[in-house]
Design a protein around this motif. Structure first.
Motif, PDB file in Angstrom:
ATOM      1  N   ASN A   9       0.737  -1.246  -0.154  1.00  0.00           N
ATOM      2  CA  ASN A   9      -0.038   0.041  -0.208  1.00  0.00           C
ATOM      3  C   ASN A   9       0.934   1.388   0.080  1.00  0.00           C
ATOM      4  O   ASN A   9       1.627   1.435   0.834  1.00  0.00           O
ATOM      5  N   LYS A  11       0.123   4.375  -0.487  1.00  0.00           N
ATOM      6  CA  LYS A  11      -0.510   5.552   0.037  1.00  0.00           C
ATOM      7  C   LYS A  11      -0.320   6.665  -0.803  1.00  0.00           C
ATOM      8  O   LYS A  11      -0.072   6.480  -1.827  1.00  0.00           O
ATOM      9  N   HIS A  95      -9.496   1.167   4.569  1.00  0.00           N
ATOM     10  CA  HIS A  95      -8.235   1.302   5.249  1.00  0.00           C
ATOM     11  C   HIS A  95      -8.476   2.445   6.459  1.00  0.00           C
ATOM     12  O   HIS A  95      -9.262   3.263   6.400  1.00  0.00           O
ATOM     13  N   GLU A 167      -5.517  -4.908  10.518  1.00  0.00           N
ATOM     14  CA  GLU A 167      -4.599  -3.977  10.677  1.00  0.00           C
ATOM     15  C   GLU A 167      -4.768  -3.165  11.837  1.00  0.00           C
ATOM     16  O   GLU A 167      -5.651  -2.228  11.984  1.00  0.00           O
ATOM     17  N   ALA A 171      -0.691  -0.179  15.117  1.00  0.00           N
ATOM     18  CA  ALA A 171       0.464  -1.055  14.579  1.00  0.00           C
ATOM     19  C   ALA A 171       1.146  -0.193  13.404  1.00  0.00           C
ATOM     20  O   ALA A 171       1.862  -0.625  12.641  1.00  0.00           O
ATOM     21  N   ILE A 172       0.030   0.737  12.579  1.00  0.00           N
ATOM     22  CA  ILE A 172       0.116   1.110  11.388  1.00  0.00           C
ATOM     23  C   ILE A 172       1.148   2.223  11.409  1.00  0.00           C
ATOM     24  O   ILE A 172       0.820   3.277  11.675  1.00  0.00           O
ATOM     25  N   GLY A 173       2.283   2.067  10.626  1.00  0.00           N
ATOM     26  CA  GLY A 173       2.998   3.384  10.463  1.00  0.00           C
ATOM     27  C   GLY A 173       3.776   3.686  11.804  1.00  0.00           C
ATOM     28  O   GLY A 173       4.506   4.764  11.667  1.00  0.00           O
ATOM     29  N   GLY A 211      -1.560  -6.315   8.721  1.00  0.00           N
ATOM     30  CA  GLY A 211      -1.123  -5.210   8.401  1.00  0.00           C
ATOM     31  C   GLY A 211      -0.589  -4.485   9.473  1.00  0.00           C
ATOM     32  O   GLY A 211      -1.180  -4.304  10.610  1.00  0.00           O
ATOM     33  N   GLY A 212       0.573  -3.658   9.471  1.00  0.00           N
ATOM     34  CA  GLY A 212       1.033  -2.972  10.785  1.00  0.00           C
ATOM     35  C   GLY A 212       2.600  -3.180  10.952  1.00  0.00           C
ATOM     36  O   GLY A 212       2.909  -4.039  11.543  1.00  0.00           O
ATOM     37  N   SER A 213       3.206  -2.178  10.257  1.00  0.00           N
ATOM     38  CA  SER A 213       4.795  -2.338  10.579  1.00  0.00           C
ATOM     39  C   SER A 213       5.540  -3.915   9.990  1.00  0.00           C
ATOM     40  O   SER A 213       6.428  -4.155  10.793  1.00  0.00           O
ATOM     41  N   LEU A 232      -0.475  -6.767   4.411  1.00  0.00           N
ATOM     42  CA  LEU A 232      -0.618  -5.455   3.698  1.00  0.00           C
ATOM     43  C   LEU A 232       0.562  -4.665   4.258  1.00  0.00           C
ATOM     44  O   LEU A 232       0.712  -4.406   5.504  1.00  0.00           O
ATOM     45  N   GLY A 234       2.760  -1.101   4.251  1.00  0.00           N
ATOM     46  CA  GLY A 234       2.972   0.305   3.753  1.00  0.00           C
ATOM     47  C   GLY A 234       4.352   0.508   3.631  1.00  0.00           C
ATOM     48  O   GLY A 234       4.757   0.466   2.643  1.00  0.00           O
ATOM     49  N   GLY A 235       4.929   1.135   4.870  1.00  0.00           N
ATOM     50  CA  GLY A 235       6.387   1.790   4.539  1.00  0.00           C
ATOM     51  C   GLY A 235       7.315   0.931   4.002  1.00  0.00           C
ATOM     52  O   GLY A 235       8.368   1.274   3.102  1.00  0.00           O
TER      53      GLY A 235
HETATM   54  C1  PEP Z   1      -0.752   0.054   6.141  1.00  0.00           C
HETATM   55  O1  PEP Z   1      -0.784   1.345   5.588  1.00  0.00           O
HETATM   56  O2  PEP Z   1      -1.751  -0.560   5.607  1.00  0.00           O
HETATM   57  C2  PEP Z   1       0.383  -0.245   6.694  1.00  0.00           C
HETATM   58  C3  PEP Z   1       0.070  -1.622   7.089  1.00  0.00           C
HETATM   59  O3  PEP Z   1       1.362   0.480   6.620  1.00  0.00           O
HETATM   60  P1  PEP Z   1       2.821   0.225   7.556  1.00  0.00           P
HETATM   61  O4  PEP Z   1       3.088  -1.251   7.009  1.00  0.00           O
HETATM   62  O5  PEP Z   1       3.598   1.345   7.320  1.00  0.00           O
HETATM   63  O6  PEP Z   1       2.605   0.009   9.080  1.00  0.00           O
END
Ligand code: PEP
Length: 252
Positions: A9, A11, A95, A167, A171-173, A211-213, A232, A234-235
């Motif tokens: 993702n 973003k 999301h 997610e 834990a997200i970002g 999802g989450g880091s 899933l 992100g970073g």
């Molecule tokens: C996300 O945005 O779905 C996500 C899981 O981000 P990150 O991996 O950066 O925590």
């Protein structure tokens, strides 16, 4: 039994040129990755460039959002048919950033999931609790409501084409990852809710991503859990080498 699905993702990162350059580099790095569905989710403006680069590739293409309406006076929105025209196959729906920043409710998310399925797009349906909700003992109630309300009127056939992304918002970002046990417990609970709603066979089949880091250092442990069928990301999906390492580690 369930094929892993690892989705990026991006973003609001990666314009068309950057997206194309990423795909040139990344495709080579994961050419040997078998037994996993890999999906990239660029911003809307980069979907066309990504779609041309991915033509003939096994890497899937996802949007990060879609309108619940067909067409007309919805400034700034994108319809399912527009996504189909670009050969998009998946769409992230619900999301936590869409929920918290743009006010998307379970009812809106439900309408988007149904609209996506009507166009044969595969929803990546995101759910997850805040830290406050978890610490307040509401984890299961929150997940149950998000799943139940998000899937109102979704048939078992359409569910089979849907991926759930659990997610935890905390834990997200943030760099804070749920422990493998915390993630496994939440996934097993989500699967039990799907079993209640759709039966055990549907629950056994549905893919639930965490999802989450997620990063290369933790992807193997997380994706090694029984009920975790992918990620899933992100970073850690913004750099082709890091994302490829994350995938390779998950497959070991
Ligand atoms: C996300 O945005 O779905 C996500 C899981 O981000 P990150 O991996 O950066 O925590």
């Amino acid at each position: 039994m369930r094929k892993l699905i690892i989705a990026a993702n991006w973003k609001m990162n990666m314009g068309p040129q950057e997206a194309a350059d990423f795909i040139d580099s990344f495709s080579q790095k994961v050419a040997d990755a078998k037994g996993v569905d890999i999906v990239l989710s660029p911003p809307m403006v980069s979907l066309a460039a990504a779609s041309s680069k991915l033509a003939g590739s096994s890497i899937g293409l996802s949007a990060q959002n879609v309108s619940e309406n067909d067409n007309g006076a919805f400034t700034g929105e994108t319809s399912t048919l527009m996504l189909k025209e670009l050969f998009v196959q998946y769409v992230i729906i619900g999301h936590s950033e869409r929920r918290s920043i743009y006010g998307e409710t379970d009812a809106i998310i439900n309408a988007k999931i149904k609209k996506a399925r009507a166009a044969n797009l595969k929803p990546i349906f995101c759910i997850g609790e805040t830290l406050e909700q978890r610490e307040g003992g509401q984890l299961e109630a929150v997940l149950r409501t998000q799943i139940t309300d998000g899937l109102v009127g979704v048939s078992v056939e359409d569910l089979a084409e849907t991926v759930i992304a659990y997610e935890p918002v905390w834990a997200i970002g943030t760099g804070v990852t749920a422990s493998a046990q915390q993630a496994q417990d939440a996934h097993a609970f989500c699967r039990s809710v799907i079993a209640e709603l759709y039966g055990q066979e549907a629950a056994d089949k549905i893919r639930i991503q965490y999802g989450g880091s997620v990063k290369p250092a933790n992807s193997a442990e997380l994706l090694g859990q029984e009920d975790i069928d992918g990620a899933l990301v992100g970073g850690a999906s913004l750099d082709p080498q890091i994302f490829a390492d994350l995938i390779h580690n998950a497959l070991t």
